[in-house]
Design an enzyme around this catalytic site. Structure first.
Site, PDB file in Angstrom:
ATOM      1  CD  GLU B  67      -1.765  -2.138   1.509  1.00  0.00           C
ATOM      2  OE1 GLU B  67      -0.089  -2.849   2.565  1.00  0.00           O
ATOM      3  OE2 GLU B  67      -2.651  -3.234   1.159  1.00  0.00           O
ATOM      4  CG  HIS B 134     -11.327  -7.047   6.410  1.00  0.00           C
ATOM      5  ND1 HIS B 134     -10.424  -7.941   7.070  1.00  0.00           N
ATOM      6  CD2 HIS B 134     -11.061  -7.456   5.008  1.00  0.00           C
ATOM      7  CE1 HIS B 134      -9.895  -8.613   6.429  1.00  0.00           C
ATOM      8  NE2 HIS B 134      -9.717  -8.595   5.373  1.00  0.00           N
TER       9      HIS B 134
END
Lengths: 332, 331
Positions: B67, B134
């Protein structure tokens, strides 16, 4: 390889120009150090003393359209890209005429128009950014290259590894380099990595790498030229480890007592400017008189810069509010 | 939570995002996408399904799992004149790229004048049993970092229009798209190209008694609560911020000036969140027009839990808003 042999591959004028930039870098940074010791500079001063051949060598090997993401001891690259001693000094003095208009200090300057990315203190942060610039060139099919570096310490950061891996997977036109000056602030290499050479880290990404004598202007220039050519030919990234020694502390407030004095004595003999002078003499390109002329010339230029910076205005306090957001990205 | 019944020509929140990306890529060849699994797989939520075939591997780039690396790369590409749109797969993973976003993207223009026109799409929010990694709402981390614009749409219309505006903006924009809304919220969209300008809040329901200031999935809870309360004679005004930065203070202030009471509602943890800032702004600038305490409704300061009863307890509910409005109405 003998350095005079390598140097025959380099044009005489290019070598003389590089010698001028070595001298300009040394003179400018020595002057900045003096100003710091007089208490006239607020904030940190980081110099490339003893490491000047790296930035001067690689920046000279690049074309004008290429991009540089310099490491913070790469003053020579800024100068070659047209940052004047006056602008640099204005930056150090926090003046409005510096490249960041007082928003940031010392070597934290950049300019897209001159193809130089602003240095980020979070070491290695600019390596993924450099890979992204190279990605843009690849997507558009341009034959431009990015040259991006960090130090031995920065090579321990995740962003170093993420950038190398991403660039290798996509065969991006970027050259990564490391100024291995053996100390990250006070941390010696042996506490930084368990491998012998920083270049060993490139192998994990399937990236070719090379160890280069960072104090040898000709060696840096030739290695950079080859890596740049490889990138331009679409063969992907290369890693260059420039071995050198930091002759001052991490910054000028740091007396670097953690560095053995004999090590510094040893590296003093390998000073890149002395090496370059020997080379120029051996090639018959210049002698003592010529060197003195260059020294006098850069001294005049630096003093003119000091004058410019001192007479420049400071920014106004409310200027702090300007520029958080861009109104347009049209300058690209 | 209510969902609109699907009618002919209606598109989901998810399809609206997909349409915005497709139209912007067709309109501007500088726009390209980067992220994990966005190519052949079409993205974890299938937002970019079919894009690889349509635009090729150099405009729809599957990245390694890095990322920080690909957000950094987007910054570099943006500075070189491209318009990257990065997908964060799950907003939670944005923590891996925090440094690149806050130190490089947010500061480059301020420090040395380099504009960074890029978008980070961050699928956020709970209600989907995603658990602590999540389901997060990480907007508070970035709300505090000058140099970034933050967007959080609640409807398909806004989702499409705000994403187009974000892509056309010369600054780094984090676009928080709510996963719970992806396939639950549908509406018909204009045929023609349109944008929803950044920095303009929207009154999703006009009312006279209490202003509910909110964004993202919580807008729908507020609207549901408003329906319930209407029967009791309490008239809620629902202010959908749409953009957290720039924050549309004018619309917030004018709504609270009218109603004189405010509930600030969000799905991010309570302490130090966007709601805390809005509450402080109201206390500073609208004290004279307030007829009751500013009420904050937000999850407790815990990670988002997994199991159904825990997650239900954690997330704000319509009944929380109804109860708060009754108390505030009687104040």
């Amino acid at each position: 390889m003998d350095c005079a042999v390598i140097a025959r591959e380099i044009k005489r004028d290019d070598l003389l120009q590089m010698y001028y930039y070595l001298r300009l870098t040394r003179a400018l940074e020595d002057r900045i150090t003096a100003l710091y010791r007089q208490g006239r500079i607020v904030g940190g001063v980081y110099t490339s003393h003893g490491m000047e051949a790296i930035a001067v060598g690689y920046a000279s090997a690049l074309e004008r359209d290429d991009i540089i993401a310099p490491f913070h001891r790469d003053m020579g690259a800024f100068l070659i890209r047209g940052f004047t001693p006056g602008e640099v000094l204005a930056q150090y003095l926090g003046k409005k005429t510096g490249p960041t208009k007082g928003k940031d200090g010392n070597v934290h300057m950049g300019d897209l128009k001159r193809g130089v990315f602003g240095f980020v203190s979070h070491l290695a942060d600019n390596l993924p950014v450099a890979a992204g610039a190279a990605l843009a060139f690849k997507i558009r099919g341009e034959s431009r290259v990015v040259f991006a570096g960090t130090g031995d310490g920065g090579s321990s950061r995740g962003d170093f590894h993420e950038a190398m891996n991403f660039a290798a997977v996509r065969k991006l036109p970027v050259v990564f380099f490391c100024n291995n000056n053996q100390y990250a602030y006070s941390t010696p290499l042996r506490l930084q990595m368990a491998v012998a050479n920083v270049v060993d880290r490139a192998q994990a990404y399937g990236m070719p790498g090379e160890i280069v004598d960072g104090n040898d202007l000709a060696a840096v220039y030739v290695a950079a030229k080859q890596a740049i050519a490889r990138a331009r030919a679409g063969e992907g990234p290369t890693f260059l480890e420039f071995k050198t020694m930091r002759m001052h502390g991490h910054s000028e407030h740091d007396p670097a007592k953690y560095v053995p004095r004999e090590l510094l004595e040893e590296w003093k003999m390998k000073d890149p400017i002395l090496k370059a002078e020997k080379l120029l003499q051996s090639l018959g390109y210049g002698g003592e008189r010529y060197f003195q002329e260059v020294v006098d010339r850069v001294k005049r230029e630096v003093e003119a810069g000091v004058e410019f910076a001192q007479q420049s205005p400071l920014p106004e306090g409310p200027d702090v509010l300007l520029g958080v957001f861009a109104d347009s990205a049209d300058s690209h | 939570m209510t969902t609109t019944t699907q009618a002919a020509g209606e598109v989901s929140y998810l399809e609206a995002i997909s349409q915005a990306l497709d139209e912007e890529m067709a309109r501007d060849e500088r726009v390209f996408l980067m992220g994990e699994d966005i190519g052949a797989y079409g993205g974890a939520f299938k937002i970019t399904e079919g894009f690889l075939e349509k635009y090729g591997e150099w405009r729809v780039l599957d990245t390694p799992l890095c990322e920080s690396g690909f957000v950094g790369a987007a910054i570099g590409a943006a500075m070189m004149g491209l318009r990257p749109v990065v997908e964060m797969q799950f907003a939670d993973f944005i923590s891996c790229a925090f440094d690149q976003i806050t130190e490089v993207a947010a500061k480059n223009h301020y420090r040395w004048g380099a504009a960074v026109p890029m978008v980070i799409r961050a699928p956020f929010g709970g209600g989907v049993h995603g658990g602590p990694f999540h389901s997060e709402c990480p907007e508070g981390w970035f709300f505090h970092s000058p140099g970034l614009k933050l967007v959080a749409p609640s409807t398909p219309y806004d989702a499409k229009g705000l994403l187009k505006a974000a892509i056309r903006d010369p600054n780094p924009v984090i676009y928080f798209e709510h996963k719970f809304l992806y396939r639950r919220i549908k509406s018909s969209l204009p045929e023609e190209d349109y944008v929803v300008p950044l920095g303009k809040a929207d009154i999703k329901r006009t009312g006279n008694d209490i202003s509910v200031i909110t964004y993202g999935a919580m807008v729908h809870l507020a609207l549901e609560a408003a329906q319930t309360l209407a029967h009791e004679g309490i008239d809620l005004e629902v202010v959908d911020l749409r953009t957290l930065i720039p924050l549309d203070k004018e619309t917030i202030y004018s709504s609270v000036s009218k109603t004189s009471k405010a509930i600030v509602l969000h799905e991010d943890n309570k302490t130090g969140g966007v709601g805390a800032e809005i509450s402080a702004l109201l206390a500073e600038d609208c004290f004279d027009c307030l007829d009751g305490p500013i009420v904050r409704i937000a999850p407790p300061d815990t990670p988002v839990p997994f199991s159904t009863p825990l997650e239900e307890f954690f997330l704000p509910k319509t009944s929380d808003i109804v109860a708060a409005a009754r108390r505030l109405g009687a104040y």
